[in-house]
Motif scaffolding. Structure first.
Motif, PDB file in Angstrom:
ATOM      1  N   LEU A 105     -29.116  62.631  11.607  1.00  0.00           N
ATOM      2  CA  LEU A 105     -28.120  62.013  10.728  1.00  0.00           C
ATOM      3  C   LEU A 105     -28.499  62.204   9.260  1.00  0.00           C
ATOM      4  CD1 LEU A 105     -27.531  58.667  12.676  1.00  0.00           C
ATOM      5  CD2 LEU A 105     -25.895  60.542  12.444  1.00  0.00           C
ATOM      6  N   HIS A 106     -29.785  62.018   8.973  1.00  0.00           N
ATOM      7  CA  HIS A 106     -30.281  62.215   7.602  1.00  0.00           C
ATOM      8  C   HIS A 106     -30.134  63.679   7.187  1.00  0.00           C
ATOM      9  CE1 HIS A 106     -32.697  61.621   4.003  1.00  0.00           C
ATOM     10  NE2 HIS A 106     -33.445  62.652   4.373  1.00  0.00           N
ATOM     11  N   GLU A 107     -30.427  64.592   8.115  1.00  0.00           N
ATOM     12  CA  GLU A 107     -30.318  66.028   7.835  1.00  0.00           C
ATOM     13  C   GLU A 107     -28.889  66.410   7.450  1.00  0.00           C
ATOM     14  OE1 GLU A 107     -30.546  70.169  10.432  1.00  0.00           O
ATOM     15  OE2 GLU A 107     -31.776  68.455  11.032  1.00  0.00           O
ATOM     16  N   HIS A 108     -27.912  65.770   8.079  1.00  0.00           N
ATOM     17  CA  HIS A 108     -26.506  66.069   7.810  1.00  0.00           C
ATOM     18  C   HIS A 108     -25.925  65.176   6.708  1.00  0.00           C
ATOM     19  CE1 HIS A 108     -25.414  68.949  11.059  1.00  0.00           C
ATOM     20  NE2 HIS A 108     -26.499  68.461  11.614  1.00  0.00           N
ATOM     21  N   GLY A 109     -26.770  64.349   6.099  1.00  0.00           N
ATOM     22  CA  GLY A 109     -26.322  63.508   4.997  1.00  0.00           C
ATOM     23  C   GLY A 109     -25.349  62.419   5.410  1.00  0.00           C
ATOM     24  N   VAL A 110     -25.466  61.928   6.628  1.00  0.00           N
ATOM     25  CA  VAL A 110     -24.562  60.887   7.129  1.00  0.00           C
ATOM     26  C   VAL A 110     -25.059  59.522   6.657  1.00  0.00           C
ATOM     27  CG1 VAL A 110     -23.576  59.778   9.166  1.00  0.00           C
ATOM     28  CG2 VAL A 110     -23.966  62.256   9.143  1.00  0.00           C
ATOM     29  N   GLN A 111     -24.213  58.813   5.970  1.00  0.00           N
ATOM     30  CA  GLN A 111     -24.530  57.457   5.532  1.00  0.00           C
ATOM     31  C   GLN A 111     -23.703  56.462   6.335  1.00  0.00           C
ATOM     32  OE1 GLN A 111     -23.932  57.284   1.293  1.00  0.00           O
ATOM     33  NE2 GLN A 111     -25.672  58.626   0.831  1.00  0.00           N
ATOM     34  N   TYR A 112     -24.311  55.354   6.712  1.00  0.00           N
ATOM     35  CA  TYR A 112     -23.612  54.395   7.567  1.00  0.00           C
ATOM     36  C   TYR A 112     -24.232  53.015   7.413  1.00  0.00           C
ATOM     37  CZ  TYR A 112     -27.746  55.204  10.451  1.00  0.00           C
ATOM     38  OH  TYR A 112     -29.037  55.321  10.897  1.00  0.00           O
ATOM     39  N   ARG A 113     -23.467  52.027   7.828  1.00  0.00           N
ATOM     40  CA  ARG A 113     -23.971  50.665   7.867  1.00  0.00           C
ATOM     41  C   ARG A 113     -24.526  50.380   9.256  1.00  0.00           C
ATOM     42  NH1 ARG A 113     -19.094  47.256   4.845  1.00  0.00           N
ATOM     43  NH2 ARG A 113     -19.247  48.318   2.819  1.00  0.00           N
ATOM     44  N   ASP A 114     -25.607  49.618   9.302  1.00  0.00           N
ATOM     45  CA  ASP A 114     -26.264  49.352  10.579  1.00  0.00           C
ATOM     46  C   ASP A 114     -25.545  48.221  11.310  1.00  0.00           C
ATOM     47  OD1 ASP A 114     -27.973  49.659  12.631  1.00  0.00           O
ATOM     48  OD2 ASP A 114     -29.717  48.762  11.662  1.00  0.00           O
ATOM     49  N   ARG A 115     -24.388  48.543  11.871  1.00  0.00           N
ATOM     50  CA  ARG A 115     -23.590  47.582  12.621  1.00  0.00           C
ATOM     51  C   ARG A 115     -23.843  47.748  14.112  1.00  0.00           C
ATOM     52  NH1 ARG A 115     -17.837  48.415   9.354  1.00  0.00           N
ATOM     53  NH2 ARG A 115     -18.469  47.369   7.416  1.00  0.00           N
ATOM     54  N   VAL A 116     -23.093  47.001  14.916  1.00  0.00           N
ATOM     55  CA  VAL A 116     -23.244  47.090  16.379  1.00  0.00           C
ATOM     56  C   VAL A 116     -23.001  48.520  16.837  1.00  0.00           C
ATOM     57  CG1 VAL A 116     -22.299  46.376  18.603  1.00  0.00           C
ATOM     58  CG2 VAL A 116     -22.632  44.683  16.783  1.00  0.00           C
ATOM     59  N   PHE A 117     -21.881  49.095  16.379  1.00  0.00           N
ATOM     60  CA  PHE A 117     -21.556  50.464  16.782  1.00  0.00           C
ATOM     61  C   PHE A 117     -21.968  51.441  15.679  1.00  0.00           C
ATOM     62  CE2 PHE A 117     -18.484  47.802  19.117  1.00  0.00           C
ATOM     63  CZ  PHE A 117     -18.851  48.137  20.412  1.00  0.00           C
ATOM     64  N   ASN A 118     -23.262  51.452  15.383  1.00  0.00           N
ATOM     65  CA  ASN A 118     -23.788  52.434  14.446  1.00  0.00           C
ATOM     66  C   ASN A 118     -23.822  53.799  15.139  1.00  0.00           C
ATOM     67  OD1 ASN A 118     -26.306  52.740  15.900  1.00  0.00           O
ATOM     68  ND2 ASN A 118     -26.863  50.732  15.094  1.00  0.00           N
ATOM     69  N   PRO A 119     -24.052  54.882  14.399  1.00  0.00           N
ATOM     70  CA  PRO A 119     -24.015  56.212  15.025  1.00  0.00           C
ATOM     71  C   PRO A 119     -24.978  56.375  16.195  1.00  0.00           C
ATOM     72  CG  PRO A 119     -23.960  56.416  12.645  1.00  0.00           C
ATOM     73  CD  PRO A 119     -24.216  54.968  12.936  1.00  0.00           C
ATOM     74  N   SER A 126     -14.879  58.269  16.798  1.00  0.00           N
ATOM     75  CA  SER A 126     -14.087  59.260  16.069  1.00  0.00           C
ATOM     76  C   SER A 126     -14.761  59.704  14.775  1.00  0.00           C
ATOM     77  CB  SER A 126     -12.698  58.691  15.759  1.00  0.00           C
ATOM     78  OG  SER A 126     -12.775  57.640  14.806  1.00  0.00           O
ATOM     79  N   ARG A 127     -15.737  58.925  14.307  1.00  0.00           N
ATOM     80  CA  ARG A 127     -16.431  59.267  13.061  1.00  0.00           C
ATOM     81  C   ARG A 127     -17.693  60.094  13.282  1.00  0.00           C
ATOM     82  NH1 ARG A 127     -15.078  53.754  11.833  1.00  0.00           N
ATOM     83  NH2 ARG A 127     -17.198  53.110  12.381  1.00  0.00           N
ATOM     84  N   ILE A 128     -18.053  60.337  14.526  1.00  0.00           N
ATOM     85  CA  ILE A 128     -19.245  61.141  14.795  1.00  0.00           C
ATOM     86  C   ILE A 128     -18.986  62.585  14.399  1.00  0.00           C
ATOM     87  CG2 ILE A 128     -20.849  61.980  16.561  1.00  0.00           C
ATOM     88  CD1 ILE A 128     -20.248  59.515  18.190  1.00  0.00           C
ATOM     89  N   PHE A 129     -19.841  63.148  13.566  1.00  0.00           N
ATOM     90  CA  PHE A 129     -19.691  64.534  13.137  1.00  0.00           C
ATOM     91  C   PHE A 129     -20.054  65.483  14.281  1.00  0.00           C
ATOM     92  CE2 PHE A 129     -20.666  63.104   8.567  1.00  0.00           C
ATOM     93  CZ  PHE A 129     -19.312  62.968   8.291  1.00  0.00           C
ATOM     94  N   THR A 130     -19.214  66.494  14.472  1.00  0.00           N
ATOM     95  CA  THR A 130     -19.505  67.496  15.499  1.00  0.00           C
ATOM     96  C   THR A 130     -20.840  68.178  15.218  1.00  0.00           C
ATOM     97  OG1 THR A 130     -17.134  67.900  15.769  1.00  0.00           O
ATOM     98  CG2 THR A 130     -18.616  69.555  16.662  1.00  0.00           C
ATOM     99  N   GLY A 131     -21.142  68.400  13.926  1.00  0.00           N
ATOM    100  CA  GLY A 131     -22.399  69.048  13.566  1.00  0.00           C
ATOM    101  C   GLY A 131     -23.618  68.265  14.009  1.00  0.00           C
ATOM    102  N   VAL A 132     -23.514  66.931  14.000  1.00  0.00           N
ATOM    103  CA  VAL A 132     -24.628  66.089  14.451  1.00  0.00           C
ATOM    104  C   VAL A 132     -24.871  66.299  15.941  1.00  0.00           C
ATOM    105  CG1 VAL A 132     -25.372  63.704  14.824  1.00  0.00           C
ATOM    106  CG2 VAL A 132     -24.332  64.361  12.647  1.00  0.00           C
ATOM    107  N   LEU A 133     -23.798  66.282  16.722  1.00  0.00           N
ATOM    108  CA  LEU A 133     -23.929  66.481  18.168  1.00  0.00           C
ATOM    109  C   LEU A 133     -24.459  67.885  18.476  1.00  0.00           C
ATOM    110  CD1 LEU A 133     -20.615  64.821  19.419  1.00  0.00           C
ATOM    111  CD2 LEU A 133     -22.913  63.837  19.411  1.00  0.00           C
ATOM    112  N   SER A 134     -23.991  68.873  17.718  1.00  0.00           N
ATOM    113  CA  SER A 134     -24.441  70.242  17.938  1.00  0.00           C
ATOM    114  C   SER A 134     -25.933  70.383  17.661  1.00  0.00           C
ATOM    115  CB  SER A 134     -23.648  71.193  17.033  1.00  0.00           C
ATOM    116  OG  SER A 134     -24.129  72.515  17.143  1.00  0.00           O
ATOM    117  N   THR A 135     -26.385  69.812  16.550  1.00  0.00           N
ATOM    118  CA  THR A 135     -27.807  69.891  16.209  1.00  0.00           C
ATOM    119  C   THR A 135     -28.666  69.173  17.248  1.00  0.00           C
ATOM    120  OG1 THR A 135     -27.302  69.999  13.845  1.00  0.00           O
ATOM    121  CG2 THR A 135     -29.533  69.342  14.450  1.00  0.00           C
TER     122      THR A 135
END
Length: 321
Positions: free
Chosen positions: A32-46, A95-104
């Motif tokens: 997530l850090h590699e792809h520059g994904v920023q998020y809040r640490d909620r229940v449904f975090n990435p 729906s917010r999960i980046f395809t690039g994250v899953l691919s990596t």
């Protein structure tokens, strides 16, 4: 039960998030850090959403409700507060999960699996990868139609968006090390063009197993320059090719460089040698109905220590796979 079915059943039967023990939180956060994904640490975090999504794919239910129930079970066993069973927040997070994250993540996991296998799982001490292609259809949405238009032979409104995919799979682990996707037709969308995008995934010393489509002079030389061997089903008898040396272990052939392909510049064409020495082996294999099928495979493996039976057996494993 097949090994893949057994693994799927084990993961699907787990009431929580079994991937949490396999795909660690630290590894996901690094990607997530590699792809520059920023998020809040909620229940449904990435992290939790990815675990839930993978479990959802393998479960027999496949519903978002089942995925949320697994997340609730995981939170309960982890001593965390139980969240609402409502699925809307999970669906939004998914729906917010980046395809690039899953691919990596998929590529990293495949590489880790390959590095962890014992030498006995390799072929003559070498890693073997299967390259293959197919087509997939997808929901008929304007966005999909724009990027992956349906075949022109179909009447407008009667077909579905169609894409071509090519994958690189490990023969030892079955893991997908790379995947390329493109429109069904057009410049640079063929299986060989997509395979060329994956060359950097391979390492010197690897072996590529391929069907007759990859019985190609130019692809063979491109791999050979990278110290990568190919074993492919022979597609046809080449004009101008000749037998250099006959042997029960396979004939040594001289391939003559074919005519310049459309789209290749003269400078590019001249960079390929005028001839290649190849090995051709007869293979007797059985199809899914246990009928004997005879065909030929060609390879850049010329080492006499690897006999024709080994090469034929290697291709049969691809065919069975």
């Amino acid at each position: 039960m097949a090994s893949l079915d057994a693994v799927r059943a084990r993961f699907a039967g787990n009431e929580g998030l079994p991937f949490a023990d396999v795909l660690t939180e630290a590894s996901i956060r690094d990607v997530l850090h590699e792809h520059g994904v920023q998020y809040r640490d909620r229940v449904f975090n990435p992290v939790t959403t990815i675990w839930g999504f993978l479990s959802q794919v393998l479960s027999e239910d496949h519903s978002c409700r089942d995925a949320v129930s697994r997340i609730i079970a995981h939170r309960t066993t982890s001593g965390q507060a139980v969240c609402s069973p409502n699925t809307s927040s999970y669906c939004d997070a998914r729906s917010r999960i980046f395809t690039g994250v899953l691919s990596t993540l998929a590529k990293q996991t495949a590489a880790e699996l390959q590095m962890s296998i014992d030498r006995q799982w390799k072929w003559n001490g070498r890693s073997v990868f299967i390259v293959d292609g197919s087509t997939v259809s997808m929901p008929d949405t304007p966005k999909n139609q724009q990027r992956y238009p349906q075949p022109p032979k179909q009447q407008p409104g009667l077909g579905f968006p169609l894409a071509r995919i090519t994958v690189l799979l490990s023969l030892a682990t079955g893991a997908c090390h790379d995947l390329e996707i493109a429109s069904y037709q057009g410049k640079g969308t063929g299986e060989k063009s997509l395979f060329r995008r994956m060359y950097d995934t391979l390492q010197p010393g690897d072996v590529v197993l391929a069907d007759a489509l990859f019985d190609d002079y130019f692809v063979t030389w491109e791999l050979y320059q990278r110290n990568i061997d190919i074993v492919a089903r022979a597609q046809y008898e080449r004009v101008g090719s000749r037998i250099l040396e006959g042997s029960p272990e396979g004939d040594l052939l001289v391939w003559q460089r074919p005519s310049k392909p459309r789209g290749m510049t003269k400078e590019q064409y001249r960079s390929y040698p005028e001839s290649l020495v190849m090995r051709q082996v007869d293979v007797d294999a059985r199809d899914k109905n246990n009928r004997v099928t005879q065909f030929k495979v060609v390879t850049t493996l010329l080492n006499e220590s690897i006999d024709g039976k080994q090469i034929g057996g290697l291709y049969e494993r691809r065919w069975e796979g």
